[in-house]
Design a protein around this motif. Structure first.
Motif, PDB file in Angstrom:
ATOM      1  N   SER A  78      84.759 -34.535 -14.514  1.00 24.59           N
ATOM      2  CA  SER A  78      85.620 -35.969 -13.832  1.00 24.59           C
ATOM      3  C   SER A  78      84.710 -36.756 -13.433  1.00 24.59           C
ATOM      4  O   SER A  78      84.895 -37.990 -13.366  1.00 24.59           O
ATOM      5  CB  SER A  78      86.820 -35.358 -12.891  1.00 24.59           C
ATOM      6  OG  SER A  78      86.104 -34.955 -11.674  1.00 24.59           O
TER       7      SER A  78
ATOM      8  N   CYS B 255      89.372 -33.271  -8.523  1.00 26.67           N
ATOM      9  CA  CYS B 255      88.810 -33.960  -9.504  1.00 26.67           C
ATOM     10  C   CYS B 255      88.556 -35.511  -9.206  1.00 26.67           C
ATOM     11  O   CYS B 255      89.636 -35.680  -8.429  1.00 26.67           O
ATOM     12  CB  CYS B 255      89.462 -33.997 -10.800  1.00 26.67           C
ATOM     13  SG  CYS B 255      89.764 -32.292 -11.760  1.00 26.67           S
TER      14      CYS B 255
ATOM     15  N   TRP C   9      90.201 -40.340 -12.845  1.00 26.18           N
ATOM     16  CA  TRP C   9      90.308 -40.889 -14.191  1.00 26.18           C
ATOM     17  C   TRP C   9      91.627 -40.987 -14.830  1.00 26.18           C
ATOM     18  O   TRP C   9      91.709 -41.485 -15.794  1.00 26.18           O
ATOM     19  CB  TRP C   9      89.289 -40.503 -14.952  1.00 26.18           C
ATOM     20  CG  TRP C   9      89.409 -38.993 -15.335  1.00 26.18           C
ATOM     21  CD1 TRP C   9      89.081 -37.795 -14.628  1.00 26.18           C
ATOM     22  CD2 TRP C   9      90.195 -38.362 -16.611  1.00 26.18           C
ATOM     23  NE1 TRP C   9      89.609 -36.730 -15.495  1.00 26.18           N
ATOM     24  CE2 TRP C   9      90.070 -37.047 -16.569  1.00 26.18           C
ATOM     25  CE3 TRP C   9      90.757 -38.928 -17.575  1.00 26.18           C
ATOM     26  CZ2 TRP C   9      90.684 -36.438 -17.505  1.00 26.18           C
ATOM     27  CZ3 TRP C   9      91.305 -38.475 -18.715  1.00 26.18           C
ATOM     28  CH2 TRP C   9      91.297 -36.917 -18.605  1.00 26.18           C
TER      29      TRP C   9
ATOM     30  N   CYS D  15      85.208 -31.468 -11.381  1.00 23.64           N
ATOM     31  CA  CYS D  15      86.326 -30.765 -10.894  1.00 23.64           C
ATOM     32  C   CYS D  15      86.005 -29.302 -10.259  1.00 23.64           C
ATOM     33  O   CYS D  15      84.988 -28.850 -10.858  1.00 23.64           O
ATOM     34  CB  CYS D  15      87.464 -30.680 -11.865  1.00 23.64           C
ATOM     35  SG  CYS D  15      88.097 -31.929 -12.703  1.00 23.64           S
TER      36      CYS D  15
END
Length: 345
Positions: free
Chosen positions: A48, A312, A315, A267
């Motif tokens: 991530s 994370c 995104w 993450c």
């Protein structure tokens, strides 16, 4: 009655200061201000953090020299679909990779409306991309799409380095620290060898971005500073209370010719989960110490509101629809931190 201070007391006091300043990070404070070169910023990340590194590179391409993308997909891959797009963006759906042309269309639309820097700003940047052949978290077809995205965006082929033959799992790669090479497990840091020699990923990506570097310091002189991230983003951003900054001794004395590198964990890889492994054992600081680099380690933690169970970077849009633009709360927070380090108003 005042107690007399003897030389012995002073020695004990000095020993205490030296000990507490050399072990771990100092107590959280405001992020210090420096005068690093505002046009020499770079960014890298894993998983991530790699998706986020791509977002930062694209959104702020005017002031970012290059990016290191370790096991990450192309810009704005999830679009408005959020978590529903995750499997495709991570390359988990056979014969259905992300479509980099669609991602470029989205980036061009954002640029046309002033939500990110012009796409032309990418064309003089240098991009390092990595995918291990044993990675079972973000598969190579997703990372292939990242390479294609940057090439479609006009980054010359010679400025894109793609390392994709190493039999590693999902991890940042070091010469010695971490799991065995093929592992796909916490702390997502592994050691691998190439032709009998440990692979130093931090050094490889930094050298690709900046050119030839001084040899890394065996023991990085300097200081890890814990700083308050709440100045830059509130709890609704998903970001942790504290972030970390490595300050080499040379930059502490005079930061005028120093550079900034942003290192983004993956993450389940924040300090809350893996302790100081990411900010002290991935090799960035060793190279930074001998090459006048400030290394910024922002942090994001697991949360239920916003929904981010594995800690994370955003995104997928869990912080809102502007997540991949300059207005994205996490991108804006990191940019404000960089502006503090470069003395940019």
């Amino acid at each position: 009655m005042l107690r007399q201070i003897t030389p012995r007391h002073l020695l004990f006091a000095l020993a205490f200061v030296l000990l507490t300043s050399s072990v771990g990070a100092q107590a959280s404070t405001a992020l210090p201000s420096f005068k690093a070169d505002p046009m020499q910023t770079s960014v890298s990340g894993l998983s991530s953090g790699a998706f986020m590194a791509v977002q930062y590179q694209v959104a702020f391409s005017k002031s970012v020299r290059g990016a290191g993308v370790v096991a990450g997909g192309p810009y704005y891959c999830a679009g408005t679909l959020g978590y529903a797009a995750a499997a495709i963006c991570m390359g988990m759906v056979p014969f259905m990779p992300p479509n980099p042309a669609l991602m470029l269309d989205a980036a061009q639309a954002f640029a046309a409306s002033g939500q990110i820097d012009p796409i032309a700003g990418l064309q003089d940047d240098r991009i390092y991309v990595y995918s291990g052949t044993k990675d079972t978290v973000v598969y190579q077809q997703a990372v292939d799409a990242t390479v294609d995205f940057f090439k479609l965006a006009g980054v010359p082929v010679q400025q894109v380095k793609y390392v994709n033959k190493m039999p590693s799992g999902h991890a940042l790669i070091t010469p010695k620290f971490g799991n065995t090479c093929a592992a796909n497990a916490a702390p997502y840091i592994s050691h691998c060898s190439v032709k009998g020699r440990g692979y130093d990923q931090a050094g490889d990506l930094l050298a690709h971005i900046y050119g030839p570097l001084n040899a890394p310091a065996a023991t990085p002189a300097g200081q890890i500073v814990a700083f308050n991230q709440r100045e830059f983003a509130d709890a609704s951003s998903g970001m942790a209370d504290e972030g970390y900054l490595y300050v080499p001794t040379s930059c502490a004395k005079d930061s005028s010719n120093c550079k900034v590198h942003i290192a983004l964990h993956g993450c389940e890889q924040s300090v809350a989960v893996v302790g100081n492994d990411f900010y002290s054992d991935t090799g960035y600081n060793n190279w930074a110490a001998s090459n006048r680099l400030l290394v910024l380690y922002p942090q994001v933690n697991a949360s239920s509101i916003p929904y981010n169970p594995k800690g994370c970077w955003d995104w997928v849009g869990y912080t809102g629809p502007a997540y991949a633009t300059k207005a994205g709360v996490q991108l804006a927070a990191i940019k404000a931190m960089v502006d503090r380090l470069t003395g940019t108003p």
